[in-house]
Design a protein around this motif. Sequence first.
Motif, PDB file in Angstrom:
ATOM      1  N   ALA A  43       1.355  -0.704  -0.090  1.00  0.00           N
ATOM      2  CA  ALA A  43      -0.085   0.102   0.073  1.00  0.00           C
ATOM      3  C   ALA A  43       0.953   1.302  -0.019  1.00  0.00           C
ATOM      4  CB  ALA A  43      -0.654  -0.125   1.474  1.00  0.00           C
ATOM      5  N   GLU A  44       2.253   1.229   0.318  1.00  0.00           N
ATOM      6  CA  GLU A  44       2.958   2.312   0.517  1.00  0.00           C
ATOM      7  C   GLU A  44       3.723   2.238  -0.670  1.00  0.00           C
ATOM      8  OE1 GLU A  44       5.476   1.600   4.026  1.00  0.00           O
ATOM      9  OE2 GLU A  44       3.757   1.811   5.928  1.00  0.00           O
ATOM     10  N   ARG A  45       4.198   1.822  -1.025  1.00  0.00           N
ATOM     11  CA  ARG A  45       4.785   1.487  -2.323  1.00  0.00           C
ATOM     12  C   ARG A  45       3.374   1.864  -4.004  1.00  0.00           C
ATOM     13  NH1 ARG A  45       6.925  -3.055  -0.368  1.00  0.00           N
ATOM     14  NH2 ARG A  45       4.941  -4.700  -1.959  1.00  0.00           N
ATOM     15  N   LEU A  46       1.841   1.780  -3.537  1.00  0.00           N
ATOM     16  CA  LEU A  46       1.490   1.926  -4.240  1.00  0.00           C
ATOM     17  C   LEU A  46       1.419   4.508  -4.318  1.00  0.00           C
ATOM     18  CD1 LEU A  46      -1.128  -0.620  -4.260  1.00  0.00           C
ATOM     19  CD2 LEU A  46      -0.342  -0.158  -5.876  1.00  0.00           C
ATOM     20  N   CYS A  47       1.230   4.233  -2.904  1.00  0.00           N
ATOM     21  CA  CYS A  47       0.607   5.467  -2.556  1.00  0.00           C
ATOM     22  C   CYS A  47       2.291   6.247  -3.249  1.00  0.00           C
ATOM     23  CB  CYS A  47       0.559   5.540  -1.135  1.00  0.00           C
ATOM     24  SG  CYS A  47      -1.695   5.574  -0.773  1.00  0.00           S
ATOM     25  N   ARG A  48       3.274   6.124  -3.107  1.00  0.00           N
ATOM     26  CA  ARG A  48       4.549   6.895  -3.527  1.00  0.00           C
ATOM     27  C   ARG A  48       4.347   6.939  -4.935  1.00  0.00           C
ATOM     28  NH1 ARG A  48       6.690   4.165   0.898  1.00  0.00           N
ATOM     29  NH2 ARG A  48       7.702   2.232  -0.870  1.00  0.00           N
ATOM     30  N   LEU A  49       3.324   5.631  -6.124  1.00  0.00           N
ATOM     31  CA  LEU A  49       3.710   5.673  -7.714  1.00  0.00           C
ATOM     32  C   LEU A  49       3.443   7.009  -8.068  1.00  0.00           C
ATOM     33  CD1 LEU A  49       1.671   2.794  -8.397  1.00  0.00           C
ATOM     34  CD2 LEU A  49       4.842   3.385  -8.651  1.00  0.00           C
ATOM     35  N   PRO A  50       3.925   7.204  -9.343  1.00  0.00           N
ATOM     36  CA  PRO A  50       3.713   8.830 -10.131  1.00  0.00           C
ATOM     37  C   PRO A  50       1.771   8.779 -10.493  1.00  0.00           C
ATOM     38  CG  PRO A  50       5.752   7.951 -10.975  1.00  0.00           C
ATOM     39  CD  PRO A  50       5.329   6.805  -9.100  1.00  0.00           C
ATOM     40  N   ALA A  51       1.538   9.919 -10.220  1.00  0.00           N
ATOM     41  CA  ALA A  51      -0.162   9.634 -10.570  1.00  0.00           C
ATOM     42  C   ALA A  51      -0.922   8.678 -11.842  1.00  0.00           C
ATOM     43  CB  ALA A  51      -0.472  10.909 -10.361  1.00  0.00           C
ATOM     44  N   GLU A  52      -0.010   8.933 -12.972  1.00  0.00           N
ATOM     45  CA  GLU A  52      -0.403   7.386 -14.275  1.00  0.00           C
ATOM     46  C   GLU A  52       0.088   6.460 -13.332  1.00  0.00           C
ATOM     47  OE1 GLU A  52       2.260  10.321 -14.559  1.00  0.00           O
ATOM     48  OE2 GLU A  52       1.299  12.055 -14.650  1.00  0.00           O
ATOM     49  N   LEU A  53       0.845   5.670 -12.449  1.00  0.00           N
ATOM     50  CA  LEU A  53       1.130   4.372 -12.852  1.00  0.00           C
ATOM     51  C   LEU A  53      -0.325   4.037 -11.252  1.00  0.00           C
ATOM     52  CD1 LEU A  53       4.950   3.855 -13.005  1.00  0.00           C
ATOM     53  CD2 LEU A  53       3.498   3.238 -14.818  1.00  0.00           C
ATOM     54  N   PHE A  54      -0.482   4.910 -10.562  1.00  0.00           N
ATOM     55  CA  PHE A  54      -1.482   4.572  -9.751  1.00  0.00           C
ATOM     56  C   PHE A  54      -2.533   3.974 -10.225  1.00  0.00           C
ATOM     57  CE2 PHE A  54      -4.705   5.302  -6.685  1.00  0.00           C
ATOM     58  CZ  PHE A  54      -4.363   4.536  -5.243  1.00  0.00           C
ATOM     59  N   LEU A  55      -2.968   5.203 -11.083  1.00  0.00           N
ATOM     60  CA  LEU A  55      -4.003   5.023 -11.777  1.00  0.00           C
ATOM     61  C   LEU A  55      -4.523   4.057 -12.467  1.00  0.00           C
ATOM     62  CD1 LEU A  55      -6.146   6.743 -12.184  1.00  0.00           C
ATOM     63  CD2 LEU A  55      -5.728   7.942 -14.051  1.00  0.00           C
ATOM     64  N   ASP A  56      -3.206   3.283 -13.084  1.00  0.00           N
ATOM     65  CA  ASP A  56      -3.383   1.715 -13.640  1.00  0.00           C
ATOM     66  C   ASP A  56      -3.589   1.385 -12.453  1.00  0.00           C
ATOM     67  OD1 ASP A  56      -2.640   3.059 -15.697  1.00  0.00           O
ATOM     68  OD2 ASP A  56      -0.478   2.882 -16.007  1.00  0.00           O
ATOM     69  N   GLU A  57      -2.655   1.142 -11.502  1.00  0.00           N
ATOM     70  CA  GLU A  57      -3.233   0.111 -10.717  1.00  0.00           C
ATOM     71  C   GLU A  57      -4.586  -0.291 -10.019  1.00  0.00           C
ATOM     72  OE1 GLU A  57      -1.312  -3.099  -9.460  1.00  0.00           O
ATOM     73  OE2 GLU A  57       0.704  -2.239 -10.187  1.00  0.00           O
TER      74      GLU A  57
END
Length: 412
Positions: free
Chosen positions: A241-255
Amino acid sequence: MNQEAPSPARTAVLIAGGGLAGLSLAVALKAALGTSFSVTVADPSIDAPPADSGRASAFAAAARRMFEATGVWDAIAPEAQPILDMVVTDSRTLDVVRPVFLTFDGEVAPGEPFAHMAPNAVVIRALWERAKALGVTFAPTSVAGFEADAHETRVTLADGRVVATPLLVACDGGRSRLRDLAGIRTVGWDYGQSGIVCTVAHEHDHEGRAEEHFLPSGPFAILPLTGRRSSIVWTEETGRAERLCRLPAELFLDELETRFGHRLGEIRLIDRPAAYPLGLKVARDFVAPRLALVGDAAHVIHPIAGQGINMGFRDVAALAECLADAARLGMDHGAADVLARYQRWRRFDTAVMGVTTDGLNRLFSNGSQPLRFVRDLGLGLVDRMPGLKSFFIRQAAGITGEVPKLLRGQTP
């Protein structure tokens, strides 16, 4: 020549914490008991209405009734989205098709949804304005310490002031300092999970539908907000969860899109995601001499059933009724027997909900195929039993059991 120390200020109830629970209790007490019953809320940020945190909550029908009874709902209603129905699925993250195993119609009575979604900041602001109008005293500081005797508690505030009160109420959150100072121990554990929270906009209207997708990592909830927006509560293992929240917005949105699906069309992030650790924590006692615990200070549960904040409102309504009954009879509202009534009222219900959410999380937050078969069979059976579904809806709405007057829409 020695000068005597000035007498401390006095208040009928001092509430430590100006969040949803603390302000709700202050408003409930003033609405019930009027100007003669003084209420003080101590919180370092209480002098101004809250900034928008981006977080939203599901407020059960019982909470809405309480807000109506205390004159708060009209200010919340324009930003409150009724949950009109709910679907539950159980699948793996990459499954193309997510079979629906359970559906709920969202009304507990004709025209009364079982819950509304609303931004926390909107609700807190409405409570803050109502508390001001009712004459609640705001102390923009925290509680540094307290000492209780047979008659009162002397509370020392962080700004050096001393306030005497028959009752101190701890509404200071899951890491309650007042609970620790009172020596009240807790029981519970960390789930090793975190809840990712964010808000999205989407192309199509949600039509008031809430969705709960049970995935191997934990539940993924899509909760409708006003307009073409939804609140996301997404459970993952804490490190992930912490790694996901640190992703750039575009990569987080893909997930996010992988789990969100395409029913509502294209989605976009409105705010940055944030992760909050999840666990179970229940106080062994909800009261101590001249002290009551309310909300997260008394209990923190898994959000799988969306009941955390609503359990806090049950605390508020029960304590307000106990105090109002005692005050109207001219009794000492901070006395041990009054607080014992509150504890009896709330502790069993809290234990049941804690065990229920813990069991649900363990049952659904895994990839075991045998367990998946059993739980899907159970969901399917419930879906075919209207009476049982109606019971679950009323339970989620907070209107079963010994319901305090406020949660029935009555003044305590």
